[in-house]
Write a protein that holds these residues in place. Sequence first.
Motif, PDB file in Angstrom:
ATOM      1  N   LEU A 182       0.840  -1.192   0.000  1.00  0.00           N
ATOM      2  CA  LEU A 182       0.000   0.000   0.000  1.00  0.00           C
ATOM      3  C   LEU A 182       0.875   1.242   0.000  1.00  0.00           C
ATOM      4  CD1 LEU A 182      -3.247   0.712   1.885  1.00  0.00           C
ATOM      5  CD2 LEU A 182      -1.344   2.314   2.180  1.00  0.00           C
ATOM      6  N   GLY A 183       0.559   2.183  -0.899  1.00  0.00           N
ATOM      7  CA  GLY A 183       1.274   3.447  -0.957  1.00  0.00           C
ATOM      8  C   GLY A 183       0.338   4.610  -0.686  1.00  0.00           C
ATOM      9  N   LEU A 184       0.621   5.395   0.348  1.00  0.00           N
ATOM     10  CA  LEU A 184      -0.227   6.539   0.656  1.00  0.00           C
ATOM     11  C   LEU A 184      -0.010   7.689  -0.319  1.00  0.00           C
ATOM     12  CD1 LEU A 184      -0.505   5.020   3.489  1.00  0.00           C
ATOM     13  CD2 LEU A 184      -0.951   7.297   4.383  1.00  0.00           C
ATOM     14  N   THR A 185       1.229   7.841  -0.810  1.00  0.00           N
ATOM     15  CA  THR A 185       1.516   8.973  -1.686  1.00  0.00           C
ATOM     16  C   THR A 185       2.165   8.570  -3.004  1.00  0.00           C
ATOM     17  OG1 THR A 185       3.648   9.340  -0.594  1.00  0.00           O
ATOM     18  CG2 THR A 185       1.757  10.526   0.282  1.00  0.00           C
ATOM     19  N   GLY A 186       2.079   7.300  -3.348  1.00  0.00           N
ATOM     20  CA  GLY A 186       2.630   6.865  -4.621  1.00  0.00           C
ATOM     21  C   GLY A 186       2.957   5.385  -4.611  1.00  0.00           C
ATOM     22  N   LEU A 187       2.866   4.756  -5.781  1.00  0.00           N
ATOM     23  CA  LEU A 187       3.187   3.340  -5.951  1.00  0.00           C
ATOM     24  C   LEU A 187       4.222   3.190  -7.062  1.00  0.00           C
ATOM     25  CD1 LEU A 187      -0.384   1.807  -5.630  1.00  0.00           C
ATOM     26  CD2 LEU A 187       1.559   1.294  -4.120  1.00  0.00           C
ATOM     27  N   PRO A 188       4.919   2.066  -7.125  1.00  0.00           N
ATOM     28  CA  PRO A 188       5.962   1.886  -8.155  1.00  0.00           C
ATOM     29  C   PRO A 188       5.412   2.002  -9.578  1.00  0.00           C
ATOM     30  CG  PRO A 188       6.115   0.189  -6.454  1.00  0.00           C
ATOM     31  CD  PRO A 188       4.824   0.907  -6.219  1.00  0.00           C
ATOM     32  N   LYS A 189       6.232   2.534 -10.470  1.00  0.00           N
ATOM     33  CA  LYS A 189       5.846   2.579 -11.881  1.00  0.00           C
ATOM     34  C   LYS A 189       5.854   1.182 -12.480  1.00  0.00           C
ATOM     35  CE  LYS A 189       7.296   7.273 -13.144  1.00  0.00           C
ATOM     36  NZ  LYS A 189       8.193   8.075 -14.034  1.00  0.00           N
ATOM     37  N   GLU A 190       6.901   0.435 -12.174  1.00  0.00           N
ATOM     38  CA  GLU A 190       7.024  -0.944 -12.649  1.00  0.00           C
ATOM     39  C   GLU A 190       6.476  -1.873 -11.574  1.00  0.00           C
ATOM     40  OE1 GLU A 190       8.036  -1.679 -15.665  1.00  0.00           O
ATOM     41  OE2 GLU A 190       8.509   0.426 -16.128  1.00  0.00           O
ATOM     42  N   ARG A 191       5.462  -2.644 -11.930  1.00  0.00           N
ATOM     43  CA  ARG A 191       4.791  -3.464 -10.923  1.00  0.00           C
ATOM     44  C   ARG A 191       4.830  -4.941 -11.288  1.00  0.00           C
ATOM     45  NH1 ARG A 191      -0.522   0.354  -9.557  1.00  0.00           N
ATOM     46  NH2 ARG A 191       0.649   2.322  -9.514  1.00  0.00           N
ATOM     47  N   ASP A 192       4.696  -5.748 -10.266  1.00  0.00           N
ATOM     48  CA  ASP A 192       4.682  -7.198 -10.414  1.00  0.00           C
ATOM     49  C   ASP A 192       3.231  -7.657 -10.369  1.00  0.00           C
ATOM     50  OD1 ASP A 192       4.791 -10.043  -9.895  1.00  0.00           O
ATOM     51  OD2 ASP A 192       6.878  -9.770  -9.234  1.00  0.00           O
ATOM     52  N   GLU A 193       2.772  -8.328 -11.403  1.00  0.00           N
ATOM     53  CA  GLU A 193       1.361  -8.702 -11.494  1.00  0.00           C
ATOM     54  C   GLU A 193       0.946  -9.696 -10.413  1.00  0.00           C
ATOM     55  OE1 GLU A 193       1.973 -12.232 -14.854  1.00  0.00           O
ATOM     56  OE2 GLU A 193       0.908 -10.379 -15.362  1.00  0.00           O
ATOM     57  N   ARG A 194       1.906 -10.273  -9.721  1.00  0.00           N
ATOM     58  CA  ARG A 194       1.573 -11.219  -8.652  1.00  0.00           C
ATOM     59  C   ARG A 194       1.301 -10.521  -7.321  1.00  0.00           C
ATOM     60  NH1 ARG A 194       6.983 -14.594  -9.256  1.00  0.00           N
ATOM     61  NH2 ARG A 194       7.670 -12.399  -9.422  1.00  0.00           N
ATOM     62  N   ILE A 195       1.724  -9.261  -7.216  1.00  0.00           N
ATOM     63  CA  ILE A 195       1.526  -8.488  -5.989  1.00  0.00           C
ATOM     64  C   ILE A 195       0.230  -7.685  -6.113  1.00  0.00           C
ATOM     65  CG2 ILE A 195       2.441  -6.597  -4.571  1.00  0.00           C
ATOM     66  CD1 ILE A 195       5.252  -7.507  -5.395  1.00  0.00           C
ATOM     67  N   ILE A 196      -0.519  -7.541  -5.004  1.00  0.00           N
ATOM     68  CA  ILE A 196      -1.717  -6.706  -4.987  1.00  0.00           C
ATOM     69  C   ILE A 196      -1.328  -5.332  -4.445  1.00  0.00           C
ATOM     70  CG2 ILE A 196      -4.032  -6.366  -4.023  1.00  0.00           C
ATOM     71  CD1 ILE A 196      -4.372  -9.356  -3.954  1.00  0.00           C
ATOM     72  N   TYR A 197      -1.639  -4.284  -5.219  1.00  0.00           N
ATOM     73  CA  TYR A 197      -1.274  -2.913  -4.862  1.00  0.00           C
ATOM     74  C   TYR A 197      -2.508  -2.163  -4.349  1.00  0.00           C
ATOM     75  CZ  TYR A 197       2.998  -4.029  -7.386  1.00  0.00           C
ATOM     76  OH  TYR A 197       4.162  -4.623  -7.806  1.00  0.00           O
ATOM     77  N   HIS A 198      -2.279  -1.304  -3.339  1.00  0.00           N
ATOM     78  CA  HIS A 198      -3.382  -0.622  -2.679  1.00  0.00           C
ATOM     79  C   HIS A 198      -3.141   0.879  -2.567  1.00  0.00           C
ATOM     80  CE1 HIS A 198      -5.077  -4.447  -1.041  1.00  0.00           C
ATOM     81  NE2 HIS A 198      -3.809  -4.801  -0.956  1.00  0.00           N
ATOM     82  N   THR A 199      -4.221   1.635  -2.577  1.00  0.00           N
ATOM     83  CA  THR A 199      -4.225   3.021  -2.147  1.00  0.00           C
ATOM     84  C   THR A 199      -5.325   3.156  -1.088  1.00  0.00           C
ATOM     85  OG1 THR A 199      -5.762   3.633  -3.911  1.00  0.00           O
ATOM     86  CG2 THR A 199      -3.398   3.933  -4.349  1.00  0.00           C
ATOM     87  N   VAL A 200      -5.211   4.132  -0.205  1.00  0.00           N
ATOM     88  CA  VAL A 200      -6.183   4.273   0.872  1.00  0.00           C
ATOM     89  C   VAL A 200      -7.514   4.782   0.302  1.00  0.00           C
ATOM     90  CG1 VAL A 200      -6.753   5.469   3.011  1.00  0.00           C
ATOM     91  CG2 VAL A 200      -4.413   4.712   2.586  1.00  0.00           C
ATOM     92  N   PRO A 201      -8.624   4.064   0.556  1.00  0.00           N
ATOM     93  CA  PRO A 201      -9.938   4.499   0.056  1.00  0.00           C
ATOM     94  C   PRO A 201     -10.532   5.580   0.959  1.00  0.00           C
ATOM     95  CG  PRO A 201     -10.182   2.436   1.235  1.00  0.00           C
ATOM     96  CD  PRO A 201      -8.710   2.756   1.252  1.00  0.00           C
TER      97      PRO A 201
END
Length: 423
Positions: A340-359
């Motif tokens: 989870l990234g509050l202010t940004g996530l990686p540009k290059e991502r791994d499709e096996r990882i689940i990425y989050h932002t705060v709702p």
Amino acid sequence: MTTITTLTATATLDEKHPAIYHHELLIEQRENAHTASRTVQTTQTPSVVQRALLLHAAQQPYTLVADHAMPTLLHKDEILIKVTAIGLNPIDWKGPAFNFGIPSLPWVNGRDLAGVVMQAAETTGSRLRKGDLVLVPSTDYRDIRKAAFQEYAVATHFNAAKIPASSSTHASASVGVAFVAAILALGVSFGLDLGVISECPGPNLPELLSTVDVNTIPSDVRDECFTSREKIERPKAGDWIAIWGASTTTGLIALQIARKAGLKTICVADIARHGTKLHAAGADILVDRHDTVRAVEIIRGVTGGKLRYAVDIVGRETSTLLQATLDPEIASDGSHAHLLGLTGLPKERDERIIYHTVPIKLFHSSPEVGEAMVTWLERLLETQTLELPEIVRAEGGLEGVNEALEILRRGDASGKRIVVSLD
């Protein structure tokens, strides 16, 4: 001249929101007014003016005016608050400096406030009454009536927490936004059951969300609200979680809640400056942020390369570093690693990882979720379950906000929270 005093008390911090177009605000306000004309039976605020800080242009300081319109109640769930203290957040200076999160100009900013309930619609029930002292995290930043940089502000009753007699009003003014961000990150995005905390059990937000009408949740955060609906994806006691930016108030609250819920915590921060505080808050492992290569090696070494949960509070570069500490392999039970990234996530991502932002919108759009969170915050404050950071109190009133924001911008209050008194 702003007078600065340092003391130990209650606090909280940072959150970064994207910009929203002005026409969306106008449409929402017209809909609000139409609904109010049909459903709300309450005495409206007199048509008088108040003092407020207005932002007239990007990269400009706020201007104090004495003729800003008093806000009125438009919904049956709304309350009017006389602001007595304002908690400052990085967004309060970053928004104007970088021209984001400003729906229109002139505008009123401010995310955290504390004050006295002056007016409430009859249908809000008995939890909050006129005269109550409350704190409010103003996450609904498109509604200018709810901003903190003014003498009177509007809030929904399910987004306001009573301040117990044992807590400082000024310290409480800074608690809200960081608490909301930390709890939504852990309890909704990751699905952590907060009810297992023995000292002061919290809500099981995934279970609560299962009872909420999905159509009432804003469409742009709906998927995030249900990413951890499967129990196999949720953290359990004994799992490791890494927090980069743990010395921020959001990080400090996330650390304590995770630790009290049975997780093992790795905290990345400036250890020379903040290590004692983080150790006292329950950090299992402290990692210095200054040597990033070494930090990644330590996290992977401590977890045996099997880390499944990570929260970044700093930005894209550090979230990319955290990504390298996670085990990307899908587990035998089908579960994934989560970042989870509050202010940004990686540009290059791994499709096996689940990425989050705060709702963040969930807090003010869902009465069920909002009220569950603020009533739990009331209990946490009452029982002093959370160790909260040091407060820097600014006595300059609205006139002192610009100077206090400059202190925040320079980083002179690192690891502390600045609160401006309007008393």
